[in-house]
Design an enzyme around this catalytic site. Structure first.
Site, PDB file in Angstrom:
ATOM      1  N   TYR A   1       0.459  -1.229   0.309  1.00 46.03           N
ATOM      2  CA  TYR A   1       0.085   0.700  -0.392  1.00 46.03           C
ATOM      3  C   TYR A   1       0.667   1.097  -0.181  1.00 46.03           C
ATOM      4  CZ  TYR A   1       0.649   0.494   4.865  1.00 46.03           C
ATOM      5  OH  TYR A   1       1.084   1.215   6.329  1.00 46.03           O
TER       6      TYR A   1
ATOM      7  N   ARG B   1       8.912   4.767  -3.899  1.00 48.28           N
ATOM      8  CA  ARG B   1       8.454   3.754  -3.167  1.00 48.28           C
ATOM      9  C   ARG B   1       7.617   2.229  -3.533  1.00 48.28           C
ATOM     10  NH1 ARG B   1       7.420   5.087   2.842  1.00 48.28           N
ATOM     11  NH2 ARG B   1       5.492   5.727   2.002  1.00 48.28           N
TER      12      ARG B   1
ATOM     13  N   LYS C   1       6.939  -1.847   1.697  1.00 46.56           N
ATOM     14  CA  LYS C   1       5.409  -1.592   2.517  1.00 46.56           C
ATOM     15  C   LYS C   1       4.316  -2.376   2.352  1.00 46.56           C
ATOM     16  CE  LYS C   1       3.194   2.905   3.618  1.00 46.56           C
ATOM     17  NZ  LYS C   1       3.263   2.930   4.505  1.00 46.56           N
TER      18      LYS C   1
ATOM     19  N   GLU D   1      11.283   1.851  15.365  1.00 45.52           N
ATOM     20  CA  GLU D   1      11.053   2.484  14.303  1.00 45.52           C
ATOM     21  C   GLU D   1       9.507   2.570  15.304  1.00 45.52           C
ATOM     22  OE1 GLU D   1       9.444   2.070  10.428  1.00 45.52           O
ATOM     23  OE2 GLU D   1       9.483   0.101  10.514  1.00 45.52           O
TER      24      GLU D   1
HETATM   25  N1  PLP Z   1       7.025   3.794   9.313  1.00 42.18           N
HETATM   26  C1  PLP Z   1       5.558   3.304   9.335  1.00 42.18           C
HETATM   27  C2  PLP Z   1       5.827   0.829   9.856  1.00 42.18           C
HETATM   28  C3  PLP Z   1       4.787   3.138   8.518  1.00 42.18           C
HETATM   29  O1  PLP Z   1       3.565   2.355   9.041  1.00 42.18           O
HETATM   30  C4  PLP Z   1       5.548   4.595   7.977  1.00 42.18           C
HETATM   31  C5  PLP Z   1       4.176   5.163   7.610  1.00 42.18           C
HETATM   32  O2  PLP Z   1       2.671   4.876   6.996  1.00 42.18           O
HETATM   33  C6  PLP Z   1       6.396   5.477   8.052  1.00 42.18           C
HETATM   34  C7  PLP Z   1       7.620   4.822   8.579  1.00 42.18           C
HETATM   35  C8  PLP Z   1       6.877   6.835   7.179  1.00 42.18           C
HETATM   36  O3  PLP Z   1       6.531   6.598   6.315  1.00 42.18           O
HETATM   37  P1  PLP Z   1       6.078   7.530   5.323  1.00 42.18           P
HETATM   38  O4  PLP Z   1       7.057   9.368   5.795  1.00 42.18           O
HETATM   39  O5  PLP Z   1       6.654   7.456   3.608  1.00 42.18           O
HETATM   40  O6  PLP Z   1       4.777   7.763   5.795  1.00 42.18           O
END
Ligand code: PLP
Length: 283
Positions: free
Chosen positions: A32, A51, A146, A178
Protein backbone atom coordinates in the site's frame (compact mmCIF):
# COMPACT_ATOMS: atom_id res chain seq x y z
CA UNK A 1 -20.49 8.41 0.85
CA UNK A 2 -17.10 8.19 -0.82
CA UNK A 3 -16.38 7.18 -4.37
CA UNK A 4 -13.56 4.64 -4.43
CA UNK A 5 -11.47 3.20 -7.23
CA UNK A 6 -11.55 -0.56 -7.85
CA UNK A 7 -9.71 -2.11 -10.79
CA UNK A 8 -10.37 0.67 -13.26
CA UNK A 9 -13.88 1.61 -12.05
CA UNK A 10 -15.25 4.38 -9.87
CA UNK A 11 -17.92 3.09 -7.47
CA UNK A 12 -19.72 4.13 -4.29
CA UNK A 13 -17.84 2.69 -1.33
CA UNK A 14 -20.80 0.44 -0.37
CA UNK A 15 -20.85 -1.14 -3.83
CA UNK A 16 -17.11 -1.75 -4.10
CA UNK A 17 -16.21 -5.42 -4.46
CA UNK A 18 -13.12 -7.59 -4.59
CA UNK A 19 -12.87 -11.39 -4.56
CA UNK A 20 -12.89 -13.41 -1.31
CA UNK A 21 -9.94 -15.21 -2.94
CA UNK A 22 -7.95 -12.01 -3.32
CA UNK A 23 -4.43 -12.80 -2.10
CA UNK A 24 -4.35 -9.50 -0.25
CA UNK A 25 -7.12 -10.96 1.93
CA UNK A 26 -5.94 -14.58 2.18
CA UNK A 27 -2.16 -14.06 2.41
CA UNK A 28 -1.62 -10.32 3.02
CA UNK A 29 0.04 -10.50 -0.41
CA UNK A 30 -0.36 -6.79 -1.09
CA UNK A 31 1.36 -3.46 -0.70
CA UNK A 32 0.00 0.00 0.00
CA UNK A 33 0.89 3.68 -0.16
CA UNK A 34 -0.44 6.79 1.53
CA UNK A 35 0.03 10.28 0.14
CA UNK A 36 -1.12 13.41 1.94
CA UNK A 37 -3.10 16.09 0.11
CA UNK A 38 -3.15 19.67 1.39
CA UNK A 39 -5.32 22.32 -0.24
CA UNK A 40 -5.78 20.06 -3.29
CA UNK A 41 -2.05 19.46 -3.75
CA UNK A 42 -0.10 16.26 -3.20
CA UNK A 43 2.83 16.26 -0.78
CA UNK A 44 5.91 14.25 -1.76
CA UNK A 45 4.05 12.46 -4.59
CA UNK A 46 7.27 11.49 -6.41
CA UNK A 47 8.68 9.76 -3.33
CA UNK A 48 5.51 7.79 -2.72
CA UNK A 49 5.25 6.79 -6.40
CA UNK A 50 8.87 5.62 -6.39
CA UNK A 51 8.43 3.62 -3.17
CA UNK A 52 5.28 2.02 -4.59
CA UNK A 53 7.30 0.78 -7.56
CA UNK A 54 10.04 -0.53 -5.23
CA UNK A 55 7.57 -2.36 -2.96
CA UNK A 56 5.92 -4.04 -5.95
CA UNK A 57 9.25 -4.98 -7.53
CA UNK A 58 10.43 -6.58 -4.25
CA UNK A 59 7.38 -8.87 -4.32
CA UNK A 60 7.54 -9.39 -8.08
CA UNK A 61 4.05 -7.91 -8.55
CA UNK A 62 3.79 -6.03 -11.86
CA UNK A 63 3.07 -2.33 -11.43
CA UNK A 64 -0.39 -1.74 -12.97
CA UNK A 65 0.15 2.00 -13.63
CA UNK A 66 2.78 4.41 -14.87
CA UNK A 67 3.79 7.38 -12.73
CA UNK A 68 1.63 9.69 -14.89
CA UNK A 69 -1.40 7.39 -14.65
CA UNK A 70 -0.93 7.20 -10.89
CA UNK A 71 -0.85 10.99 -10.63
CA UNK A 72 -3.99 11.24 -12.79
CA UNK A 73 -5.78 8.72 -10.51
CA UNK A 74 -4.85 10.76 -7.44
CA UNK A 75 -6.23 13.90 -9.07
CA UNK A 76 -9.39 12.13 -10.23
CA UNK A 77 -10.21 10.53 -6.87
CA UNK A 78 -9.82 13.93 -5.21
CA UNK A 79 -12.02 15.61 -7.81
CA UNK A 80 -14.74 12.94 -7.69
CA UNK A 81 -14.91 13.23 -3.88
CA UNK A 82 -14.56 17.04 -3.64
CA UNK A 83 -11.55 16.15 -1.56
CA UNK A 84 -8.81 18.66 -0.83
CA UNK A 85 -7.25 17.72 2.53
CA UNK A 86 -6.36 14.34 3.97
CA UNK A 87 -4.84 11.03 2.99
CA UNK A 88 -5.14 9.20 -0.32
CA UNK A 89 -4.64 5.47 0.20
CA UNK A 90 -3.93 2.87 -2.45
CA UNK A 91 -3.55 -0.87 -2.13
CA UNK A 92 -2.31 -3.27 -4.78
CA UNK A 93 -2.46 -7.03 -4.26
CA UNK A 94 -1.00 -9.79 -6.40
CA UNK A 95 -4.55 -10.62 -7.51
CA UNK A 96 -7.19 -13.31 -6.95
CA UNK A 97 -7.17 -17.06 -7.54
CA UNK A 98 -8.26 -20.17 -5.64
CA UNK A 99 -6.47 -20.45 -2.32
CA UNK A 100 -2.97 -21.83 -2.67
CA UNK A 101 0.38 -20.85 -1.14
CA UNK A 102 1.92 -21.36 -4.56
CA UNK A 103 0.63 -18.61 -6.84
CA UNK A 104 0.33 -18.38 -10.59
CA UNK A 105 2.98 -16.17 -12.14
CA UNK A 106 0.71 -14.00 -14.26
CA UNK A 107 -2.12 -12.89 -11.99
CA UNK A 108 -3.74 -9.53 -12.67
CA UNK A 109 -3.13 -7.28 -9.67
CA UNK A 110 -6.07 -5.92 -7.71
CA UNK A 111 -5.86 -2.14 -7.36
CA UNK A 112 -8.01 -0.06 -5.01
CA UNK A 113 -7.84 3.58 -3.92
CA UNK A 114 -9.79 5.56 -1.34
CA UNK A 115 -9.63 8.89 0.43
CA UNK A 116 -9.72 9.74 4.13
CA UNK A 117 -10.46 13.38 4.87
CA UNK A 118 -8.51 15.10 7.63
CA UNK A 119 -6.88 18.41 8.33
CA UNK A 120 -3.24 17.49 7.75
CA UNK A 121 -1.95 20.99 8.51
CA UNK A 122 -3.75 21.49 11.79
CA UNK A 123 -3.25 18.55 14.14
CA UNK A 124 -4.19 19.40 17.75
CA UNK A 125 -1.74 16.73 18.97
CA UNK A 126 1.18 18.84 17.73
CA UNK A 127 0.49 21.22 20.64
CA UNK A 128 0.37 18.55 23.35
CA UNK A 129 2.61 15.88 21.88
CA UNK A 130 1.90 12.18 22.36
CA UNK A 131 2.92 9.41 24.74
CA UNK A 132 4.43 6.17 23.44
CA UNK A 133 5.25 2.80 24.97
CA UNK A 134 8.20 0.58 24.11
CA UNK A 135 7.49 -2.92 22.83
CA UNK A 136 9.55 -5.75 21.39
CA UNK A 137 9.81 -5.70 17.59
CA UNK A 138 7.57 -8.46 16.28
CA UNK A 139 7.08 -7.72 12.60
CA UNK A 140 8.58 -9.68 9.72
CA UNK A 141 12.11 -8.86 8.61
CA UNK A 142 11.39 -7.04 5.32
CA UNK A 143 10.00 -3.86 6.83
CA UNK A 144 11.36 -1.74 3.98
CA UNK A 145 8.52 -3.14 1.84
CA UNK A 146 5.26 -1.31 2.57
CA UNK A 147 3.04 -4.41 2.82
CA UNK A 148 -0.46 -4.55 4.27
CA UNK A 149 0.77 -6.95 6.99
CA UNK A 150 -0.11 -4.44 9.70
CA UNK A 151 -1.49 -6.81 12.33
CA UNK A 152 1.44 -6.64 14.75
CA UNK A 153 1.50 -2.85 14.54
CA UNK A 154 -2.25 -2.68 14.98
CA UNK A 155 -2.17 -4.91 18.10
CA UNK A 156 0.76 -2.89 19.45
CA UNK A 157 -1.01 0.45 18.90
CA UNK A 158 -4.15 -1.01 20.47
CA UNK A 159 -2.15 -1.94 23.55
CA UNK A 160 -0.66 1.56 23.63
CA UNK A 161 -4.17 2.98 23.41
CA UNK A 162 -5.37 0.77 26.29
CA UNK A 163 -2.40 1.96 28.36
CA UNK A 164 -3.25 5.62 27.74
CA UNK A 165 -0.56 6.20 25.09
CA UNK A 166 -0.85 6.83 21.36
CA UNK A 167 1.94 4.92 19.71
CA UNK A 168 4.79 2.49 20.22
CA UNK A 169 8.54 2.37 19.77
CA UNK A 170 9.60 -1.08 18.58
CA UNK A 171 12.83 -2.40 20.10
CA UNK A 172 15.10 -4.96 18.44
CA UNK A 173 18.48 -5.97 19.94
CA UNK A 174 18.16 -3.07 22.36
CA UNK A 175 17.74 -0.48 19.59
CA UNK A 176 14.65 1.36 18.39
CA UNK A 177 13.62 0.34 14.86
CA UNK A 178 10.73 2.80 14.38
CA UNK A 179 7.21 3.58 15.65
CA UNK A 180 3.94 1.80 14.86
CA UNK A 181 3.38 3.72 11.63
CA UNK A 182 6.11 6.37 11.56
CA UNK A 183 9.86 6.80 11.74
CA UNK A 184 11.41 7.73 15.09
CA UNK A 185 13.98 10.42 15.99
CA UNK A 186 15.74 11.76 19.04
CA UNK A 187 17.33 15.16 19.53
CA UNK A 188 20.43 14.81 21.71
CA UNK A 189 21.26 17.34 24.43
CA UNK A 190 23.82 18.77 21.93
CA UNK A 191 21.05 19.44 19.41
CA UNK A 192 21.86 16.59 17.00
CA UNK A 193 18.91 14.91 15.29
CA UNK A 194 19.42 11.14 15.31
CA UNK A 195 17.37 8.63 13.32
CA UNK A 196 18.08 5.02 12.45
CA UNK A 197 19.97 4.37 9.21
CA UNK A 198 18.05 2.75 6.35
CA UNK A 199 17.98 -1.06 6.21
CA UNK A 200 15.36 -3.79 6.06
CA UNK A 201 14.69 -3.12 9.78
CA UNK A 202 12.42 -0.16 9.02
CA UNK A 203 10.24 1.47 6.39
CA UNK A 204 12.13 4.04 4.34
CA UNK A 205 9.82 6.91 5.14
CA UNK A 206 9.24 9.47 2.42
CA UNK A 207 8.71 12.15 5.07
CA UNK A 208 11.99 11.02 6.68
CA UNK A 209 13.90 11.42 3.39
CA UNK A 210 12.57 14.93 2.78
CA UNK A 211 13.09 15.95 6.40
CA UNK A 212 16.72 14.80 6.39
CA UNK A 213 17.43 16.95 3.31
CA UNK A 214 15.60 19.94 4.73
CA UNK A 215 17.38 19.66 8.11
CA UNK A 216 20.81 19.43 6.48
CA UNK A 217 20.08 22.43 4.26
CA UNK A 218 19.11 24.38 7.40
CA UNK A 219 22.53 23.47 8.94
CA UNK A 220 20.86 21.28 11.58
CA UNK A 221 23.15 18.39 12.51
CA UNK A 222 21.74 15.00 11.52
CA UNK A 223 23.14 11.58 12.34
CA UNK A 224 21.79 8.36 10.85
CA UNK A 225 22.38 5.58 13.38
CA UNK A 226 20.40 3.30 15.63
CA UNK A 227 19.70 4.53 19.19
CA UNK A 228 18.63 2.69 22.33
CA UNK A 229 15.39 3.19 24.21
CA UNK A 230 17.46 4.56 27.13
CA UNK A 231 18.95 7.22 24.83
CA UNK A 232 15.42 8.12 23.76
CA UNK A 233 14.24 8.37 27.36
CA UNK A 234 17.18 10.67 28.19
CA UNK A 235 17.03 12.72 24.97
CA UNK A 236 16.23 16.44 24.86
CA UNK A 237 13.41 15.77 22.38
CA UNK A 238 11.81 12.80 20.65
CA UNK A 239 9.57 12.94 17.60
CA UNK A 240 8.03 10.81 14.85
CA UNK A 241 7.47 11.44 11.14
CA UNK A 242 4.90 10.15 8.65
CA UNK A 243 3.03 11.35 5.60
CA UNK A 244 -0.19 12.09 7.49
CA UNK A 245 1.03 13.13 10.97
CA UNK A 246 4.03 15.01 9.49
CA UNK A 247 6.33 15.75 12.45
CA UNK A 248 4.80 14.61 15.75
CA UNK A 249 6.38 15.39 19.16
CA UNK A 250 6.69 12.55 21.68
CA UNK A 251 6.48 13.85 25.26
CA UNK A 252 6.47 10.60 27.27
CA UNK A 253 7.94 7.10 26.89
CA UNK A 254 6.58 4.30 29.09
CA UNK A 255 4.87 6.90 31.26
CA UNK A 256 8.08 8.92 31.92
CA UNK A 257 8.36 12.46 30.54
CA UNK A 258 10.85 13.12 27.75
CA UNK A 259 12.93 16.31 28.19
CA UNK A 260 10.68 18.99 29.61
CA UNK A 261 7.59 16.81 29.08
CA UNK A 262 6.44 19.30 26.42
CA UNK A 263 6.94 19.37 22.63
CA UNK A 264 10.51 20.49 21.95
CA UNK A 265 11.64 23.61 20.05
CA UNK A 266 13.72 21.78 17.43
CA UNK A 267 10.78 19.45 16.70
CA UNK A 268 8.55 22.50 16.14
CA UNK A 269 11.18 24.16 13.93
CA UNK A 270 11.64 21.02 11.84
CA UNK A 271 7.89 20.77 11.36
CA UNK A 272 7.69 24.40 10.22
CA UNK A 273 10.61 23.92 7.81
CA UNK A 274 9.10 20.69 6.50
CA UNK A 275 5.69 22.24 5.90
CA UNK A 276 7.11 25.32 4.22
CA UNK A 277 9.42 23.36 1.92
CA UNK A 278 6.98 20.58 1.00
CA UNK A 279 4.03 22.92 0.38
CA UNK A 280 6.22 24.94 -1.97
CA UNK A 281 6.99 21.71 -3.85
CA UNK A 282 3.51 20.13 -3.71
CA UNK A 283 1.86 19.25 -7.03
N1 PLP B 1 7.23 3.49 9.32
C1 PLP B 1 6.10 2.77 9.22
C2 PLP B 1 6.05 1.42 9.82
C3 PLP B 1 4.98 3.31 8.56
O1 PLP B 1 3.85 2.60 8.46
C4 PLP B 1 5.07 4.62 8.02
C5 PLP B 1 3.94 5.23 7.33
O2 PLP B 1 2.89 4.66 7.18
C6 PLP B 1 6.27 5.33 8.17
C7 PLP B 1 7.34 4.73 8.81
C8 PLP B 1 6.42 6.72 7.62
O3 PLP B 1 6.55 6.68 6.22
P1 PLP B 1 6.09 7.92 5.33
O4 PLP B 1 6.85 9.10 5.82
O5 PLP B 1 6.48 7.53 3.96
O6 PLP B 1 4.62 8.06 5.55
Amino acid sequence: MRIVYVNGEWVDEVNAQISVFDRGFTFADAIYEVTAMVGGKLIDFEGHAARLARSLASLNIPCPVTRDELLALHREIAERNNFTDGAIYLQISRGAEDRDFIYSPNLTPTFVMYTQARNVLDNPKWQTGIGVISMPEGRWVNRQIKTVQLLYSSLAKMEAHERGAEDVLFIEDGKVTEAGSSNAYIVTKDGVVVTRELSNALLHGITRASLMDIARKAQIKVEERAFTIEEAKNAAEVFLSSATALIMPVVAIDGEPVGTGKPGPLTARLRELYIEDRLANAI
